[in-house]
Design a protein around this motif. Structure first.
Motif, PDB file in Angstrom:
ATOM      1  N   GLY A  57      -6.126  15.597   1.975  1.00 34.08           N
ATOM      2  CA  GLY A  57      -6.896  14.512   2.940  1.00 34.08           C
ATOM      3  C   GLY A  57      -6.860  13.036   2.622  1.00 34.08           C
ATOM      4  O   GLY A  57      -7.076  12.169   3.233  1.00 34.08           O
ATOM      5  N   VAL A  58      -6.725  12.872   1.271  1.00 40.33           N
ATOM      6  CA  VAL A  58      -6.818  11.417   0.807  1.00 40.33           C
ATOM      7  C   VAL A  58      -5.533  10.666   0.902  1.00 40.33           C
ATOM      8  O   VAL A  58      -4.473  11.419   0.778  1.00 40.33           O
ATOM      9  N   SER A  59      -5.265   9.709   1.435  1.00 36.41           N
ATOM     10  CA  SER A  59      -4.371   8.779   1.385  1.00 36.41           C
ATOM     11  C   SER A  59      -4.095   7.655   0.590  1.00 36.41           C
ATOM     12  O   SER A  59      -5.190   7.287  -0.036  1.00 36.41           O
ATOM     13  N   LEU A  60      -3.003   7.623  -0.087  1.00 38.05           N
ATOM     14  CA  LEU A  60      -2.572   6.632  -0.827  1.00 38.05           C
ATOM     15  C   LEU A  60      -1.799   5.395  -0.156  1.00 38.05           C
ATOM     16  O   LEU A  60      -0.888   5.605   0.487  1.00 38.05           O
ATOM     17  N   LEU A  61      -2.672   4.320  -0.110  1.00 33.83           N
ATOM     18  CA  LEU A  61      -1.850   3.118   0.527  1.00 33.83           C
ATOM     19  C   LEU A  61      -1.386   2.202  -0.600  1.00 33.83           C
ATOM     20  O   LEU A  61      -2.220   1.900  -1.480  1.00 33.83           O
ATOM     21  N   ILE A  62      -0.142   1.637  -0.438  1.00 32.03           N
ATOM     22  CA  ILE A  62       0.551   0.781  -1.421  1.00 32.03           C
ATOM     23  C   ILE A  62       0.867  -0.654  -0.591  1.00 32.03           C
ATOM     24  O   ILE A  62       1.564  -0.180   0.313  1.00 32.03           O
ATOM     25  N   THR A  63       0.527  -1.811  -1.253  1.00 32.39           N
ATOM     26  CA  THR A  63       0.723  -2.782  -0.306  1.00 32.39           C
ATOM     27  C   THR A  63       0.674  -4.135  -1.285  1.00 32.39           C
ATOM     28  O   THR A  63       0.244  -3.843  -2.727  1.00 32.39           O
ATOM     29  N   THR A  64       1.406  -5.017  -1.038  1.00 32.93           N
ATOM     30  CA  THR A  64       1.227  -6.351  -1.721  1.00 32.93           C
ATOM     31  C   THR A  64       0.452  -7.284  -1.044  1.00 32.93           C
ATOM     32  O   THR A  64       0.254  -8.277  -1.691  1.00 32.93           O
ATOM     33  N   GLN A  65      -0.311  -7.287   0.005  1.00 31.12           N
ATOM     34  CA  GLN A  65      -0.865  -8.314   0.757  1.00 31.12           C
ATOM     35  C   GLN A  65      -2.396  -7.675   1.446  1.00 31.12           C
ATOM     36  O   GLN A  65      -2.428  -7.993   2.693  1.00 31.12           O
ATOM     37  N   PHE A  66      -3.039  -6.874   0.738  1.00 25.21           N
ATOM     38  CA  PHE A  66      -4.443  -6.658   1.513  1.00 25.21           C
ATOM     39  C   PHE A  66      -5.424  -7.351   0.688  1.00 25.21           C
ATOM     40  O   PHE A  66      -5.952  -8.351   1.386  1.00 25.21           O
ATOM     41  N   ALA A  67      -5.778  -7.074  -0.452  1.00 23.34           N
ATOM     42  CA  ALA A  67      -6.701  -7.812  -0.980  1.00 23.34           C
ATOM     43  C   ALA A  67      -6.605  -9.361  -1.477  1.00 23.34           C
ATOM     44  O   ALA A  67      -7.275  -9.982  -1.036  1.00 23.34           O
ATOM     45  N   ALA A  84      -5.040 -11.123   0.646  1.00 26.93           N
ATOM     46  CA  ALA A  84      -5.120 -11.715   2.077  1.00 26.93           C
ATOM     47  C   ALA A  84      -6.493 -11.830   2.544  1.00 26.93           C
ATOM     48  O   ALA A  84      -6.749 -12.834   3.082  1.00 26.93           O
ATOM     49  N   TYR A  85      -7.489 -11.042   2.219  1.00 27.21           N
ATOM     50  CA  TYR A  85      -8.788 -10.819   2.794  1.00 27.21           C
ATOM     51  C   TYR A  85      -9.930 -11.383   1.830  1.00 27.21           C
ATOM     52  O   TYR A  85     -10.966 -11.380   2.202  1.00 27.21           O
TER      53      TYR A  85
END
Length: 133
Positions: free
Chosen positions: A46-56, A58-59
């Motif tokens: 149920g846990v999701s792994l989100l991989i990104t280059t632009q979240f923290a 950007a915000y």
């Protein structure tokens, strides 16, 4: 309602390199949708792994990448000890940095390898980390 860990978010430098690593680890990571620099994989737990280059970045105007070392470990239950050995061999043979060769720790049989951004991945056969039914 009980508090639940819903998602682990990794802010990475190179999305393609991270996708390749986590696919090699054994996760069914999708391709990014369009031009968005983000992928999400929901695990059976149920846990999701989100991989990104632009979240923290950007915000959070105070976001800074760690200069060295590591601050967390992501534990992946891979099954029996032989599977820990096999996954370690596969990842380190592919050039990923091995931090701890497979060994019996004071707790689980485990190995540690770095992902492309230096996040430490703990591979275990620890039944306590196995997804529940």
């Amino acid at each position: 309602m009980e508090l639940q860990l819903a998602m682990v978010l990794l802010e990475v430098r190179d999305l393609d390199a991270s996708i390749a690593f986590y696919r090699r680890l054994g996760l069914d990571i999708p391709d990014p949708a369009g031009e968005r620099p983000i992928v999400i994989h929901r695990m059976g737990s149920g846990v999701s792994l989100l991989i990104t280059t632009q979240f923290a970045s950007a915000y959070d105007p105070a976001f800074e990448r760690p200069a060295g070392g590591y601050q967390q470990l992501l534990e992946f239950y891979v099954g029996e000890d032989a599977l820990v050995d096999a996954k370690w061999t596969d990842l380190t043979s592919a050039g990923y940095h091995g931090r701890l060769a497979p060994t019996q720790t004071a707790g689980p049989y485990a190995a540690m390898v770095d992902d492309p951004d230096g996040n430490v991945i703990l591979l275990t056969s620890d039944e306590a980390a196995a997804p529940g039914d």
